[in-house]
Design a protein around this motif. Structure first.
Motif, PDB file in Angstrom:
ATOM      1  N   PHE A 151       0.858  -1.188   0.000  1.00 55.56           N
ATOM      2  CA  PHE A 151       0.000   0.000   0.000  1.00 55.56           C
ATOM      3  C   PHE A 151       0.892   1.235   0.000  1.00 55.56           C
ATOM      4  O   PHE A 151       1.759   1.383   0.864  1.00 55.56           O
ATOM      5  N   GLY A 152       0.669   2.150  -0.953  1.00 52.61           N
ATOM      6  CA  GLY A 152       1.333   3.441  -0.924  1.00 52.61           C
ATOM      7  C   GLY A 152       0.736   4.326   0.161  1.00 52.61           C
ATOM      8  O   GLY A 152      -0.182   3.928   0.885  1.00 52.61           O
ATOM      9  N   PRO A 153       1.239   5.565   0.287  1.00 52.43           N
ATOM     10  CA  PRO A 153       0.702   6.466   1.307  1.00 52.43           C
ATOM     11  C   PRO A 153      -0.789   6.758   1.095  1.00 52.43           C
ATOM     12  O   PRO A 153      -1.263   6.872  -0.029  1.00 52.43           O
ATOM     13  N   ARG A 154      -1.510   6.847   2.210  1.00 53.12           N
ATOM     14  CA  ARG A 154      -2.913   7.284   2.240  1.00 53.12           C
ATOM     15  C   ARG A 154      -3.858   6.407   1.418  1.00 53.12           C
ATOM     16  O   ARG A 154      -4.848   6.884   0.866  1.00 53.12           O
ATOM     17  N   VAL A 155      -3.579   5.135   1.336  1.00 51.81           N
ATOM     18  CA  VAL A 155      -4.541   4.211   0.719  1.00 51.81           C
ATOM     19  C   VAL A 155      -5.706   4.002   1.680  1.00 51.81           C
ATOM     20  O   VAL A 155      -5.509   3.795   2.880  1.00 51.81           O
ATOM     21  N   ALA A 167      -0.365  -7.693  -5.080  1.00 54.60           N
ATOM     22  CA  ALA A 167      -1.021  -6.485  -5.584  1.00 54.60           C
ATOM     23  C   ALA A 167      -0.300  -5.243  -5.066  1.00 54.60           C
ATOM     24  O   ALA A 167       0.277  -5.242  -3.969  1.00 54.60           O
ATOM     25  N   TYR A 168      -0.360  -4.177  -5.869  1.00 54.05           N
ATOM     26  CA  TYR A 168       0.228  -2.890  -5.483  1.00 54.05           C
ATOM     27  C   TYR A 168      -0.863  -1.832  -5.578  1.00 54.05           C
ATOM     28  O   TYR A 168      -1.466  -1.644  -6.640  1.00 54.05           O
ATOM     29  N   ILE A 169      -1.106  -1.141  -4.464  1.00 55.92           N
ATOM     30  CA  ILE A 169      -2.145  -0.116  -4.412  1.00 55.92           C
ATOM     31  C   ILE A 169      -1.453   1.239  -4.249  1.00 55.92           C
ATOM     32  O   ILE A 169      -0.800   1.500  -3.241  1.00 55.92           O
ATOM     33  N   GLY A 170      -1.592   2.104  -5.251  1.00 57.15           N
ATOM     34  CA  GLY A 170      -0.849   3.355  -5.290  1.00 57.15           C
ATOM     35  C   GLY A 170      -1.352   4.403  -4.313  1.00 57.15           C
ATOM     36  O   GLY A 170      -2.465   4.319  -3.767  1.00 57.15           O
ATOM     37  N   ALA A 171      -0.532   5.416  -4.119  1.00 55.94           N
ATOM     38  CA  ALA A 171      -0.800   6.473  -3.143  1.00 55.94           C
ATOM     39  C   ALA A 171      -2.168   7.112  -3.366  1.00 55.94           C
ATOM     40  O   ALA A 171      -2.536   7.450  -4.492  1.00 55.94           O
ATOM     41  N   GLY A 172      -2.908   7.263  -2.281  1.00 57.08           N
ATOM     42  CA  GLY A 172      -4.175   7.974  -2.327  1.00 57.08           C
ATOM     43  C   GLY A 172      -5.329   7.214  -2.941  1.00 57.08           C
ATOM     44  O   GLY A 172      -6.426   7.776  -3.085  1.00 57.08           O
ATOM     45  N   ALA A 173      -5.134   5.958  -3.310  1.00 58.28           N
ATOM     46  CA  ALA A 173      -6.226   5.177  -3.899  1.00 58.28           C
ATOM     47  C   ALA A 173      -7.308   4.901  -2.854  1.00 58.28           C
ATOM     48  O   ALA A 173      -7.024   4.744  -1.662  1.00 58.28           O
ATOM     49  N   ILE A 174      -8.550   4.840  -3.322  1.00 55.61           N
ATOM     50  CA  ILE A 174      -9.697   4.536  -2.466  1.00 55.61           C
ATOM     51  C   ILE A 174     -10.399   3.308  -3.043  1.00 55.61           C
ATOM     52  O   ILE A 174     -10.685   3.259  -4.245  1.00 55.61           O
ATOM     53  N   ILE A 175     -10.665   2.329  -2.189  1.00 62.03           N
ATOM     54  CA  ILE A 175     -11.314   1.091  -2.623  1.00 62.03           C
ATOM     55  C   ILE A 175     -12.687   1.014  -1.967  1.00 62.03           C
ATOM     56  O   ILE A 175     -12.804   1.054  -0.738  1.00 62.03           O
ATOM     57  N   ARG A 176     -13.715   0.927  -2.794  1.00 59.66           N
ATOM     58  CA  ARG A 176     -15.097   0.890  -2.309  1.00 59.66           C
ATOM     59  C   ARG A 176     -15.337  -0.317  -1.411  1.00 59.66           C
ATOM     60  O   ARG A 176     -14.765  -1.385  -1.610  1.00 59.66           O
ATOM     61  N   VAL A 192      -3.114  -0.781  -8.823  1.00 58.15           N
ATOM     62  CA  VAL A 192      -4.095   0.297  -8.776  1.00 58.15           C
ATOM     63  C   VAL A 192      -3.323   1.611  -8.756  1.00 58.15           C
ATOM     64  O   VAL A 192      -2.530   1.866  -7.844  1.00 58.15           O
ATOM     65  N   GLY A 193      -3.523   2.445  -9.779  1.00 61.09           N
ATOM     66  CA  GLY A 193      -2.776   3.690  -9.900  1.00 61.09           C
ATOM     67  C   GLY A 193      -3.094   4.678  -8.794  1.00 61.09           C
ATOM     68  O   GLY A 193      -4.172   4.651  -8.187  1.00 61.09           O
ATOM     69  N   MET A 194      -2.159   5.586  -8.552  1.00 60.33           N
ATOM     70  CA  MET A 194      -2.325   6.564  -7.480  1.00 60.33           C
ATOM     71  C   MET A 194      -3.571   7.417  -7.709  1.00 60.33           C
ATOM     72  O   MET A 194      -3.905   7.783  -8.842  1.00 60.33           O
ATOM     73  N   GLY A 195      -4.298   7.671  -6.632  1.00 61.42           N
ATOM     74  CA  GLY A 195      -5.481   8.507  -6.692  1.00 61.42           C
ATOM     75  C   GLY A 195      -6.702   7.852  -7.306  1.00 61.42           C
ATOM     76  O   GLY A 195      -7.748   8.499  -7.447  1.00 61.42           O
TER      77      GLY A 195
END
Length: 217
Positions: A151-155, A167-176, A192-195
């Motif tokens: 997880f990047g920052p602020r996931v 899996a790689y979840i980019g910075a600031g991503a939000i998952i429903r 998952v790209g950042m944001g």
């Protein structure tokens, strides 16, 4: 009883971020690393410098069986290779969690994780081995996260989400949020790209970006 040495494997960007965390918490074994470990140092396969932040950077061959290790390489596939190498060397995998991290005792996590400052893991969630959570990451209730996930920052990972290995979840991503009967799923090796805002399942190996997140590759 002699205290072990803590080795931070990888002296690159994330490894440098991990250093103050290691000095602060000492892998969760004591209040400070100075009490948990006899020494802290970096391991690197190709050291570009000898010291960072007052901590020596040494070749991997300097580590000894029984030493502790925290693998600070963001790429999950490389992290797996290094984890197996360390195990073959007889090193002990440590989990590092910042003092500001809030990790529920009613949640579980495998070995070798790194939880940076202000990360949260809520009750009922389950995390696999060698997880990385950068600053301000959030794992809600009833999430199931695989091995070697980053997880990047602020996931923000809302409740009832299932994330596959690597899996790689980019910075600031939000998952429903999913539901108990129908978890939202992010596949093995997906990026998952950042944001990005993920509102539906992501297949294995897919790269998604945007709001709402759509497959790009």
């Amino acid at each position: 009883m002699d205290l072990p040495t803590l080795n931070i494997y990888g002296a690159g960007g994330f490894g440098r971020q991990v250093l103050p965390l290691a000095l602060e918490v000492g892998g969760g074994a004591a209040t400070t690393a100075r009490r948990a470990f006899s020494a802290i140092r970096y391991l690197d396969d190709n050291p570009a410098e000898a010291v960072f932040g007052g901590v020596p950077i040494v070749p991997v061959a300097h580590a000894s069986a029984g030493d502790h290790v925290a693998i600070s390489v963001a790429n999950g596939t490389i992290r797996q290779t290094l984890a197996e190498k360390c195990r073959d060397m007889g090193l002990v995998h440590s989990t590092l969690a910042a003092a500001s991290a809030r990790l529920s005792p009613a949640a579980t996590c495998g070995e070798g994780a790194i939880f940076c400052d202000f990360t949260i893991q809520e009750p009922g969630s389950s995390i696999g081995r060698f997880f990385h959570a950068n600053v301000y990451s959030f794992i809600a209730h009833d999430c199931v996260i695989g091995d070697f996930v980053t997880f990047g920052p602020r996931v923000t990972c809302n409740g009832n989400v299932e994330i596959g290995d690597f899996a790689y979840i980019g910075a600031g991503a939000i998952i429903r949020q999913g539901t108990g009967a129908d978890k939202l799923k992010i596949g093995r090796g997906a990026i998952v790209g950042m944001g990005s805002v993920v509102t539906r399942d992501v297949p294995d190996g897919a790269v998604v970006m945007g709001n709402p997140a759509r497959i790009r590759i």
